[in-house]
Design a protein around this motif. Structure first.
Motif, PDB file in Angstrom:
ATOM      1  N   ASP A  93       0.851  -1.186   0.000  1.00 39.92           N
ATOM      2  CA  ASP A  93       0.000   0.000   0.000  1.00 39.92           C
ATOM      3  C   ASP A  93       0.890   1.241   0.000  1.00 39.92           C
ATOM      4  O   ASP A  93       2.054   1.185   0.413  1.00 39.92           O
ATOM      5  N   GLU A 106      -4.187  10.217   1.181  1.00 40.01           N
ATOM      6  CA  GLU A 106      -4.731   9.314   0.166  1.00 40.01           C
ATOM      7  C   GLU A 106      -4.101   7.941   0.397  1.00 40.01           C
ATOM      8  O   GLU A 106      -2.877   7.796   0.399  1.00 40.01           O
ATOM      9  N   ILE A 108      -3.691   4.248  -0.968  1.00 39.10           N
ATOM     10  CA  ILE A 108      -3.817   3.416  -2.162  1.00 39.10           C
ATOM     11  C   ILE A 108      -3.491   1.977  -1.768  1.00 39.10           C
ATOM     12  O   ILE A 108      -2.339   1.640  -1.499  1.00 39.10           O
ATOM     13  N   ALA A 111      -1.065  -0.950  -4.250  1.00 39.18           N
ATOM     14  CA  ALA A 111      -0.546   0.054  -5.183  1.00 39.18           C
ATOM     15  C   ALA A 111       0.334  -0.552  -6.282  1.00 39.18           C
ATOM     16  O   ALA A 111       0.376  -0.048  -7.393  1.00 39.18           O
TER      17      ALA A 111
END
Length: 114
Positions: A93, A106, A108, A111
């Motif tokens: 992540d 943010e 993700i 990722a």
């Protein structure tokens, strides 16, 4: 005194813990590199990279995770997993902060992969 990178990692860890993840380790280092945060998300091991960018002129925090950086993170994660008896599923992540604030995070998930 904490650096801004340390502060960003603390903010990211706090944010992820509020999302239900359990922090296992911070700043895991080996000869391949460093992983900022290692967490558990239910049965999944999460290797999280924290990126802070104050100046968006160079593409923001996400653009700083190059293929070379991804390779180093994957190798470091494999090193960590080598010490595990029965490694769980894992993912990478990224937590992006464009300033030191909980309102500009943010997250993700997944990722990139190995």
């Amino acid at each position: 005194m904490k650096t801004t990178g340390d502060q960003a990692e603390l903010l990211a860890a706090s944010y992820l813990q509020k999302q239900g993840l359990n922090l296992l380790e911070k700043n895991y280092r080996c000869r391949y590199g460093e992983i900022d945060l290692i967490l558990r998300d239910q049965k999944t091991l999460v290797f999280a990279e924290v990126r802070l960018r104050r100046n968006l002129n160079f593409g923001g925090a996400a653009s700083s995770i190059t293929p070379q950086k991804q390779t180093r993170l994957i190798l470091t994660a494999q090193h960590f997993l080598g010490s595990q008896h029965n490694p769980p599923p894992c993912r990478f992540d990224v937590v992006l902060l464009n300033e030191l604030s909980l309102t500009n995070i943010e997250w993700i998930k997944n990722a990139f992969g190995q």
